[in-house]
Scaffold this motif. Structure first.
Motif, mmCIF file in Angstrom:
data_model
loop_
_atom_site.group_PDB
_atom_site.id
_atom_site.type_symbol
_atom_site.label_atom_id
_atom_site.label_comp_id
_atom_site.label_asym_id
_atom_site.label_seq_id
_atom_site.Cartn_x
_atom_site.Cartn_y
_atom_site.Cartn_z
ATOM 1 N N GLN A 14 4.302 -9.013 -11.863
ATOM 2 C CA GLN A 14 3.613 -8.627 -13.092
ATOM 3 C C GLN A 14 3.316 -9.869 -13.948
ATOM 4 N N ILE A 16 19.275 -13.025 0.311
ATOM 5 C CA ILE A 16 19.483 -14.484 0.203
ATOM 6 C C ILE A 16 20.941 -14.773 -0.165
ATOM 7 N N THR A 22 24.049 -17.485 -6.674
ATOM 8 C CA THR A 22 23.353 -17.178 -7.933
ATOM 9 C C THR A 22 24.433 -17.093 -9.010
ATOM 10 N N ARG A 42 22.423 -17.325 -16.922
ATOM 11 C CA ARG A 42 22.761 -16.442 -15.797
ATOM 12 C C ARG A 42 21.669 -16.469 -14.734
ATOM 13 N N PHE A 43 22.035 -15.978 -13.578
ATOM 14 C CA PHE A 43 21.129 -15.925 -12.421
ATOM 15 C C PHE A 43 20.650 -17.317 -12.009
ATOM 16 N N ILE A 44 21.502 -18.318 -12.083
ATOM 17 C CA ILE A 44 21.062 -19.674 -11.763
ATOM 18 C C ILE A 44 21.367 -19.999 -10.300
ATOM 19 N N THR A 45 20.298 -20.175 -9.546
ATOM 20 C CA THR A 45 20.439 -20.519 -8.132
ATOM 21 C C THR A 45 21.076 -21.897 -8.004
ATOM 22 N N ILE A 61 13.522 -10.504 -3.044
ATOM 23 C CA ILE A 61 13.613 -11.319 -4.267
ATOM 24 C C ILE A 61 12.321 -12.092 -4.555
ATOM 25 N N ILE A 109 10.250 -11.262 -7.458
ATOM 26 C CA ILE A 109 10.974 -11.141 -8.734
ATOM 27 C C ILE A 109 11.206 -12.502 -9.392
ATOM 28 N N TYR A 110 11.835 -13.442 -8.644
ATOM 29 C CA TYR A 110 12.148 -14.706 -9.345
ATOM 30 C C TYR A 110 10.945 -15.646 -9.398
ATOM 31 N N GLY A 113 9.155 -15.706 -11.938
ATOM 32 C CA GLY A 113 8.118 -14.871 -12.543
ATOM 33 C C GLY A 113 7.791 -13.727 -11.609
ATOM 34 N N THR A 114 8.023 -12.513 -12.100
ATOM 35 C CA THR A 114 7.754 -11.328 -11.276
ATOM 36 C C THR A 114 6.251 -11.244 -10.962
ATOM 37 N N THR A 145 17.136 -19.108 -17.181
ATOM 38 C CA THR A 145 17.395 -17.705 -17.538
ATOM 39 C C THR A 145 18.719 -17.513 -18.276
ATOM 40 N N SER A 171 12.004 -12.851 -18.188
ATOM 41 C CA SER A 171 10.570 -13.158 -18.146
ATOM 42 C C SER A 171 10.161 -13.875 -19.427
HETATM 43 C C1 LIG Z 1 18.553 -14.136 -6.940
HETATM 44 C C2 LIG Z 1 18.015 -14.685 -8.205
HETATM 45 C C3 LIG Z 1 17.917 -16.048 -8.372
HETATM 46 C C4 LIG Z 1 17.439 -16.582 -9.563
HETATM 47 N N1 LIG Z 1 17.393 -17.940 -9.736
HETATM 48 C C5 LIG Z 1 17.083 -18.447 -10.963
HETATM 49 C C6 LIG Z 1 17.198 -19.842 -11.225
HETATM 50 O O1 LIG Z 1 17.519 -20.639 -10.349
HETATM 51 N N2 LIG Z 1 16.951 -20.281 -12.469
HETATM 52 C C7 LIG Z 1 16.572 -19.447 -13.474
HETATM 53 O O2 LIG Z 1 16.393 -19.904 -14.598
HETATM 54 N N3 LIG Z 1 16.437 -18.110 -13.251
HETATM 55 C C8 LIG Z 1 16.683 -17.602 -12.027
HETATM 56 N N4 LIG Z 1 16.570 -16.254 -11.786
HETATM 57 C C9 LIG Z 1 16.092 -15.392 -12.855
HETATM 58 C C10 LIG Z 1 14.708 -14.838 -12.569
HETATM 59 O O3 LIG Z 1 13.742 -15.831 -12.731
HETATM 60 C C11 LIG Z 1 14.509 -13.634 -13.494
HETATM 61 O O4 LIG Z 1 15.364 -12.616 -12.997
HETATM 62 C C12 LIG Z 1 13.076 -13.162 -13.510
HETATM 63 O O5 LIG Z 1 12.256 -14.106 -14.143
HETATM 64 C C13 LIG Z 1 12.911 -11.824 -14.223
HETATM 65 O O6 LIG Z 1 13.630 -11.785 -15.430
HETATM 66 P P1 LIG Z 1 14.619 -10.569 -15.704
HETATM 67 O O7 LIG Z 1 15.487 -10.409 -14.520
HETATM 68 O O8 LIG Z 1 15.282 -10.777 -17.002
HETATM 69 O O9 LIG Z 1 13.693 -9.294 -15.777
HETATM 70 P P2 LIG Z 1 12.888 -8.784 -17.054
HETATM 71 O O10 LIG Z 1 12.178 -9.914 -17.697
HETATM 72 O O11 LIG Z 1 13.783 -7.960 -17.874
HETATM 73 O O12 LIG Z 1 11.806 -7.841 -16.357
HETATM 74 C C14 LIG Z 1 12.047 -6.494 -16.011
HETATM 75 C C15 LIG Z 1 10.727 -5.826 -15.610
HETATM 76 O O13 LIG Z 1 9.797 -5.872 -16.713
HETATM 77 C C16 LIG Z 1 8.574 -6.464 -16.302
HETATM 78 N N5 LIG Z 1 8.001 -7.254 -17.396
HETATM 79 C C17 LIG Z 1 8.657 -8.077 -18.253
HETATM 80 N N6 LIG Z 1 7.782 -8.670 -19.090
HETATM 81 C C18 LIG Z 1 6.553 -8.222 -18.753
HETATM 82 C C19 LIG Z 1 5.225 -8.459 -19.242
HETATM 83 N N7 LIG Z 1 4.969 -9.304 -20.234
HETATM 84 N N8 LIG Z 1 4.204 -7.809 -18.653
HETATM 85 C C20 LIG Z 1 4.421 -6.963 -17.623
HETATM 86 N N9 LIG Z 1 5.641 -6.697 -17.122
HETATM 87 C C21 LIG Z 1 6.697 -7.318 -17.671
HETATM 88 C C22 LIG Z 1 8.951 -7.345 -15.124
HETATM 89 O O14 LIG Z 1 7.839 -7.569 -14.264
HETATM 90 C C23 LIG Z 1 10.032 -6.523 -14.441
HETATM 91 O O15 LIG Z 1 9.429 -5.564 -13.621
HETATM 92 C C24 LIG Z 1 17.015 -15.712 -10.594
HETATM 93 C C25 LIG Z 1 17.089 -14.336 -10.403
HETATM 94 C C26 LIG Z 1 17.597 -13.815 -9.253
HETATM 95 C C27 LIG Z 1 17.703 -12.341 -9.107
#
Ligand SMILES: Cc1cc2nc3c(=O)[nH]c(=O)nc-3n(C[C@H](O)[C@H](O)[C@H](O)COP(=O)(O)OP(=O)(O)OC[C@H]3O[C@@H](n4cnc5c(N)ncnc54)[C@H](O)[C@@H]3O)c2cc1C
Length: 567
Positions: A441, A256, A261, A207-210, A432, A435-436, A438-439, A176, A182
């Motif tokens: 969605q 968590i 993170t 960012r957000f790297i566990t 969480i 969310i992580y 892949g949400t 990320t 996403s």
């Molecule tokens: C505590 C924590 C630990 C994490 N650890 C890691 C890690 O170790 N390594 C790493 O690489 N990342 C990590 N992440 C990142 C995490 O994988 C992302 O936060 C997550 O994939 C969502 O991306 P985003 O936060 O940018 O949200 P966005 O992508 O901006 O999404 C925002 C909203 O839009 C929706 N949305 C986006 N695209 C679509 C679509 N195509 N269709 C429908 N809905 C959509 C989403 O479902 C969500 O509701 C971590 C995040 C957190 C909070």
């Protein structure tokens, strides 16, 4: 002396599934490791016994060390000192205990120092660890990344890195970025090859790297200058010993809290290419994420278990109006549905893990010899099943974990809102999971193709043909009716040939498929063990009502209605 494996007999039920025979056979290849490794099993029974024994150790460490540390870890959390992460004291103690017990690199082959565990017992350990502390599961569970090295790196890299993971080095998965969540195709962290130094250098921010200060990182970076999509991305291995990556800060999170993170700054960080250029996202991250999604599905089930246990104990103890609150039907109903959701998501988790096990073991066998035509067919079937079930296990599992955590607080009443009870932490930790990795969605985006291409329905038909105990035939018939209604809904939406309408109804269609599949799994489990009789009854009724709700929504939904939902 608590043991989180032995006190939950449902786990042993899943461990002893008939498909384990095939999984172990594939994984152990005629038990040849016994000639080289003293601790390698000599036959199927011996292998199963070793999983059982190791899980007993996991259960003991979780019950006696990790769970008791969890509250303090939640309060203390990690810190950043001079750009490095310092874990909370309890986290460091947990890592030491799991490493000492040989629980790192569990699924890795013995020649690298691993235990050669199939995915099922490994995921079971993740389920148990998550129950004791969901935040710690993140650090421990990142050993998953070794699987990607094992699958795609060269032999020299495997020797150098997997052996270290098996000895306790931790890992992270750096995907990320601020503008790539996403949508990982947007990753821009730059990888440049230096002809002079004959190596790659990474520059940019993640960012957000566990566990971002891990010993070994898998990094997704843009190796092809001028590209803007997934085809310009490659996977790299960064070794902290080489320096070049600093932790700028750690996030102040809702839950968590023991799991750091991190925001990471890469400044000419020396890295090695893992696998081939340009396949970083298309192939390797997809494989990495599928494994990690199963891990989050396990984390969700562990959290659900913790929530249920806390709720049950409180409901038995708390008295109002002269009796224990568990004796009020309203409270008993909440508890029954919690248990049914827990059992159903766990059944889905281990069904998925078995599918992953069979195809991955066959993939591995294929590296040594040509598969027979029958094995190739088997590999294809199980790989498809694993791909279609993984987003369900992660998506539904995480949503149910959240619902169970919510209900756990409800059962505690006002006390649940206070920091005095574990349920408050469980509720924050659960959030969480959807969310992580892949949400929810995005899990629906991954799953909807199996709705439209009929894969879920085909699998449901297979479940319908499986025998069940006579007392569950009624439930199986009700599930058949549910499937018929689901199929009609799918036809209604796909015949409209409108992508926006399909996207809009996707979540409901995916849930209907998942609820029906989980119903069948519950009926299968209940037919084999009394442990699940009540949950099967409660779950099928719950699923029936949910499916009916979705049908009503979709049946009465017209394409023109979409206009009300556009913002
Ligand atoms: C505590 C924590 C630990 C994490 N650890 C890691 C890690 O170790 N390594 C790493 O690489 N990342 C990590 N992440 C990142 C995490 O994988 C992302 O936060 C997550 O994939 C969502 O991306 P985003 O936060 O940018 O949200 P966005 O992508 O901006 O999404 C925002 C909203 O839009 C929706 N949305 C986006 N695209 C679509 C679509 N195509 N269709 C429908 N809905 C959509 C989403 O479902 C969500 O509701 C971590 C995040 C957190 C909070």
């Amino acid at each position: 002396m608590a043991n989180f494996y032995l006190d939950t007999p449902e786990l042993k039920h899943h461990l002893n599934h008939p498909l384990m025979k095939r999984i172990v056979e594939l994984k152990e290849r005629n038990y040849t490791d016994k000639d080289t490794f003293e601790y390698a099993p000599i036959d199927f029974e011996d292998a199963m016994d070793s999983y059982d024994k190791v899980l007993e150790i996991v259960g003991e460490i979780c019950g006696d060390i990790i769970a008791p540390n969890s509250e303090e870890v939640d309060h203390e959390g990690p810190q950043v000192i001079n750009n490095r992460v310092k874990y909370a004291g309890g986290t460091a103690a947990n890592l030491e205990a799991t490493t000492k017990a040989g629980l790192m690199g569990m699924a890795m082959p013995r020649r690298y120092g691993g235990l050669n565990f199939p995915i099922v017992p490994y995921i079971m350990a993740a389920d148990i660890v998550s129950r004791s502390d969901a935040g710690f599961e993140n650090l421990w569970g990142l050993q998953d990344c070794a699987e990607t090295i094992y699958e795609f790196a060269n032999e020299d890299q495997k020797q150098r890195y997997i052996t270290r993971v098996c000895q306790g080095d931790t890992m992270s998965m750096d995907l990320t970025e601020p503008d790539a969540g996403s949508d990982l195709q947007a990753v821009m962290l730059k990888a440049t090859y230096s002809e002079k130094d004959q190596c790659w250098y990474l520059n940019g921010v993640k960012r957000f790297i566990t566990n971002g200060d891990a010993d070994i990182h898998l990094v997704l970076a843009r190796s092809e200058e001028g590209t803007h999509d997934g085809r310009g991305l490659s996977m790299f291995i960064y070794d902290k010993r080489n320096g070049g990556v600093n932790v700028r800060r750690i996030e102040n999170k809702m839950g968590i809290k023991g799991s750091p993170t991190c925001e990471l700054v890469y400044k000419n960080a020396k890295a090695e290419l893992c696998g081939d250029r340009k396949l970083g996202l298309i192939k390797y991250v997809m494989a990495l994420m599928n494994g990690a999604r199963l891990g989050i599905a396990a984390q969700s089930v562990g959290i659900s278990q913790a929530a249920y246990n806390e709720a049950l104990a409180y409901a038995k103890d708390r008295k109002q109006f002269g009796k224990a609150i568990i004796d009020f039907p309203a409270v008993a109903e909440i508890l029954s549905v919690m248990k049914a959701k827990l059992d159903a998501t766990r059944a889905l988790l281990y069904e998925t893990a078995r599918f992953v096990d069979v195809y991955k073991a066959l993939d591995d066998v294929a590296k040594e010899r040509k598969l027979t035509p029958e094995e190739r067919t088997e590999q294809k079937v199980f790989s498809k099943l694993a791909d279609s079930f993984t987003p369900l296990a992660k998506g539904i599992g995480s949503e149910f974990a959240n619902q169970n955590a919510y209900d756990c607080i409800q059962i505690h009443g006002g006390s649940g809102f206070m920091k005095d009870y574990a349920c408050e932490r469980i509720y924050r930790d659960a959030r969480i999971t959807s969310i992580y990795e892949g949400t929810t969605q995005l899990q629906v985006v991954a799953a909807i193709r199996y709705v439209t291409n009929g894969a879920y329905l085909a699998r449901i038909k297979e479940y319908e043909a499986m025998p069940v105990a006579p007392e569950f035939e009624g439930l199986q018939n009700r599930l058949k009716e549910m499937a018929a209604k689901y199929a009609a809904c799918v036809t209604q939406i796909t015949e409209a040939k409108d992508q926006e309408l399909l996207d809009f109804c996707a979540r409901r269609l995916v849930e209907m498929a998942a609820y029906t599949i989980m119903g069948h799994l519950m009926v299968q489990d209940a037919s084999k063990s009394d442990l699940f009789s009540e949950s099967a009854q409660v779950y099928v009724r719950y699923a029936e009502a949910e499916v009916e709700k979705h049908i009503n929504f979709i049946r009465k939904f017209d394409k023109d209605d979409l206009a009300y939902y556009r913002k």
